[in-house]
Scaffold this motif. Structure first.
Motif, mmCIF file in Angstrom:
data_model
loop_
_atom_site.group_PDB
_atom_site.id
_atom_site.type_symbol
_atom_site.label_atom_id
_atom_site.label_comp_id
_atom_site.label_asym_id
_atom_site.label_seq_id
_atom_site.Cartn_x
_atom_site.Cartn_y
_atom_site.Cartn_z
ATOM 1 N N SER A 433 37.122 28.153 -30.715
ATOM 2 C CA SER A 433 36.874 29.358 -31.666
ATOM 3 C C SER A 433 37.977 30.418 -31.417
ATOM 4 O O SER A 433 38.812 30.343 -30.433
ATOM 5 C CB SER A 433 35.524 29.881 -31.039
ATOM 6 N N ARG A 434 37.851 31.512 -32.166
ATOM 7 C CA ARG A 434 38.999 32.710 -32.089
ATOM 8 C C ARG A 434 38.691 33.419 -31.140
ATOM 9 O O ARG A 434 39.840 33.811 -30.308
ATOM 10 C CB ARG A 434 38.434 33.574 -33.301
ATOM 11 N N VAL A 435 37.587 33.475 -30.402
ATOM 12 C CA VAL A 435 37.259 34.460 -28.917
ATOM 13 C C VAL A 435 37.899 33.593 -28.020
ATOM 14 O O VAL A 435 38.642 34.165 -27.076
ATOM 15 C CB VAL A 435 35.912 34.524 -28.779
ATOM 16 N N GLY A 436 37.612 32.207 -27.831
ATOM 17 C CA GLY A 436 38.470 31.522 -26.850
ATOM 18 C C GLY A 436 39.814 31.537 -26.758
ATOM 19 O O GLY A 436 40.349 31.554 -25.902
ATOM 20 N N ALA A 437 40.350 31.559 -28.145
ATOM 21 C CA ALA A 437 41.763 31.664 -28.233
ATOM 22 C C ALA A 437 42.300 32.926 -27.742
ATOM 23 O O ALA A 437 43.357 32.834 -26.935
ATOM 24 C CB ALA A 437 42.023 31.486 -29.642
ATOM 25 N N TYR A 438 41.607 34.029 -28.142
ATOM 26 C CA TYR A 438 42.234 35.387 -27.756
ATOM 27 C C TYR A 438 42.160 35.424 -26.027
ATOM 28 O O TYR A 438 43.042 35.827 -25.345
ATOM 29 C CB TYR A 438 41.262 36.455 -27.895
ATOM 30 N N LEU A 439 40.893 34.894 -25.479
ATOM 31 C CA LEU A 439 41.017 34.872 -23.850
ATOM 32 C C LEU A 439 41.834 34.041 -23.312
ATOM 33 O O LEU A 439 42.372 34.469 -22.313
ATOM 34 C CB LEU A 439 39.252 34.292 -23.618
ATOM 35 N N ALA A 440 42.087 32.739 -23.718
ATOM 36 C CA ALA A 440 42.904 32.009 -23.285
ATOM 37 C C ALA A 440 44.518 32.589 -23.190
ATOM 38 O O ALA A 440 45.425 32.520 -22.247
ATOM 39 C CB ALA A 440 43.147 30.559 -23.976
ATOM 40 N N LEU A 441 44.852 33.239 -24.329
ATOM 41 C CA LEU A 441 46.157 34.009 -24.419
ATOM 42 C C LEU A 441 46.250 35.170 -23.288
ATOM 43 O O LEU A 441 47.338 35.227 -22.797
ATOM 44 C CB LEU A 441 46.443 34.519 -25.788
ATOM 45 N N VAL A 442 45.322 35.917 -23.225
ATOM 46 C CA VAL A 442 45.353 37.174 -22.233
ATOM 47 C C VAL A 442 45.153 36.642 -20.956
ATOM 48 O O VAL A 442 45.991 37.146 -20.064
ATOM 49 C CB VAL A 442 43.973 37.991 -22.641
ATOM 50 N N VAL A 443 44.437 35.555 -20.439
ATOM 51 C CA VAL A 443 44.630 35.039 -19.270
ATOM 52 C C VAL A 443 45.968 34.484 -18.748
ATOM 53 O O VAL A 443 46.301 34.528 -17.608
ATOM 54 C CB VAL A 443 43.581 33.952 -19.146
ATOM 55 N N GLY A 444 46.467 33.806 -19.649
ATOM 56 C CA GLY A 444 47.935 33.187 -19.760
ATOM 57 C C GLY A 444 48.886 34.382 -19.127
ATOM 58 O O GLY A 444 49.906 33.740 -18.346
ATOM 59 N N LEU A 445 48.800 35.558 -19.428
ATOM 60 C CA LEU A 445 49.702 36.767 -19.163
ATOM 61 C C LEU A 445 49.836 36.704 -17.332
ATOM 62 O O LEU A 445 50.714 37.450 -17.056
ATOM 63 C CB LEU A 445 49.434 38.089 -19.515
#
Length: 511
Positions: A433-445
């Protein structure tokens, strides 16, 4: 003193002039953004293989791989083996790259929008560009160190060498885009391959194979051959290298651009299968030259007063200084020309990649995709110039406190830890999902914590003396990004499924 002479300078200058001429000539083929970024999606297998290897076998690759050979001995060969085997598996299976080619995207953030929405594309594009630009932040410094050491120039000239190299690359990249890159990559692939093979044979002849093996054993012990037992590597580092093998061929944007430039899916698979040889050799040969430099300077310590530890910037000087002492005039010029070819091959592709990502995936979507093809083309060229100026400033300012390869792995991880979760889940799991995608990108930072200056700053704030290995941070960030992708998708599912552009892409996304 280096044996670099007038003949060698003539060879290098003639080659550089030829590259500039190709850039001017190829401008006639650039009519729109597709021509500039992905060469009109017209790459046949042989050109795709050459430009893929030419880009990934850059001078910075030779420099950081040689540094790993200098610090780790034969044990560094596991990096090459991991890269080659993983690339071959990707070629056979088409993992990630084939679905992306079928969707017809030009950049990975474009896939983000198709699968997760425009907001994810913009955030992902920003993170990708930030990570990529920082990742190539030491390219100029590495290239300049090579030129200074192999030619015997004074160390104070390094700033001027950086500026001159950057100017040449900007010139023909801005003019011709992907067309000029493909054409010069093909020539550079041939020149560099010849130079590396001849240099390797020459080093073995001069030092003697048994002397090289005995020298590594004397200096490194069992750890000079076994990466698990090596103080420079270890099991966690080996695991990290296997993952980076996947990243370098299937997730890193500059490699994926070659898949997107191919004529067909079959060409994509052939390009990757055959490029696996190049991914193996691009580490293996420089690793070997680096360990040859280690053995040579162990016997000639007066020629390398920096010491044999080789950490940080000092280890980058070993291989080019070794070549400057070892190779005769003429051959030295050919090798230097090949290495500079490699420098330009990587630099032009990376500059084009990050500038096109900013144009296509950040600025244009923010403006509602109302920019004309001509405006996008001009903006991309302007961004290439702006990124080049930033890289010059960053190379002069940033102090490298870890091996160059480890610096590049961590800066790249700022992007690819989140991208891995989005690509795998987005392509092969319909519930992503879109929310999961946002979370994965932010955590990757959080992968930025692997950089030494960032670690030191955090340690000062916390008041504790913590030492975090880059590979541990990288592996942990990959796991964390993947976990939040899954949990976020399950907790916050999308109300409607993905909307790929055609039925073929839809089948790939929902498989």
């Amino acid at each position: 003193m280096s044996q670099f002479a007038t003949l060698d300078w003539a060879i290098v200058i003639l080659y550089l002039l030829g590259s500039a001429a190709i850039g001017i000539w190829s401008r006639r083929y650039v009519k729109n953004m597709s021509d500039f970024v992905v060469a009109g999606r017209s790459l046949k297998s042989h050109l795709g293989i050459a430009t893929m290897i030419g880009t990934e076998l850059g001078l910075v690759t030779v420099m950081f791989a040689a540094q790993k050979g200098f610090t780790g001995g034969f044990a560094a060969f596991h990096i090459a083996l991991s890269a080659g085997v993983v690339c071959l598996v990707v070629g056979w299976s088409g993992f990630i790259v084939v679905p992306l080619r079928r969707m017809g995207v030009m950049t990975i953030p474009e896939f983000y929008e198709r699968r997760f929405g425009r907001g994810v594309r913009i955030l992902g594009g920003l993170i990708l560009a930030l990570s990529g630009i920082l990742n190539m932040g030491m390219f100029l410094k590495a290239g300049s160190i090579f030129v200074v050491e192999v030619t015997g120039l004074e160390g104070t000239t390094i700033k001027w060498v950086m500026t001159a190299l950057l100017g040449l690359v900007l010139f023909y990249t801005i003019l011709g885009g992907m067309f000029s890159i493909v054409l010069t990559d093909y020539v550079q692939f041939v020149v560099l391959s010849f130079g590396l093979i001849v240099t390797t044979l020459f080093a073995i002849q001069e030092l003697g194979w048994q002397n090289i093996v005995n020298g590594v054993e004397k200096l490194k012990g069992a750890g000079g051959f076994d990466p698990i037992a090596s103080e420079a590597f270890g099991l966690d580092y080996v695991v990290w290298m296997i993952f980076l093998g996947l990243v370098s061929c299937a997730i890193w944007q500059t490699a994926v651009m070659r898949a997107c430039s191919a004529r067909s899916v079959e060409d994509v698979k052939r390009i990757y299968a055959w490029s696996s040889i190049g991914f193996l050799v691009r580490f293996l040969v420089p690793n070997f030259l680096g360990l040859c430099a280690l053995v040579y300077f162990a016997d000639h310590a007066e020629l390398f007063p920096e010491g044999l530890e080789g950490e940080g910037g000092s280890g980058l000087q070993a291989m080019p200084r070794f070549l400057g002492h070892l190779l005769p005039s003429g051959l030295l010029g050919l090798v230097a020309a090949g290495m500079l070819a490699a420098f330009m091959s990587t630099h032009d592709s990376y500059l084009l990649c990050w500038s096109s990502v900013l144009t296509q995936d950040v600025i244009a979507p923010l403006g509602g995709d109302r920019m004309s093809n001509r405006s996008r083309l001009n903006l991309t060229r302007l961004l290439i110039f702006a990124i080049g100026i930033f890289l010059l400033i960053w190379s002069l300012w940033y102090e490298l406190r870890q091996d160059l390869w480890d610096y590049m792995a961590i800066t790249g991880a700022i992007y690819f830890t989140g991208a891995f979760a989005l690509l795998v889940a987005g392509l092969y799991w319909k519930k992503a999902s879109r929310v999961g995608a946002y979370l994965a990108l932010v955590v990757g930072l959080s992968a930025v914590l692997g950089l030494k200056p960032i670690q030191e700053t955090v340690q000062k704030i916390l008041g504790v003396g913590l030492e975090w290995d880059g590979e541990i941070i990288g592996i942990s960030t990959v796991a964390a990004s993947s976990l939040v992708m899954v949990l976020g998708s399950l907790a916050f599912p999308d109300r409607r499924g993905p909307e790929p552009c055609d039925e073929t892409a839809k089948r790939e996304v929902t498989t």
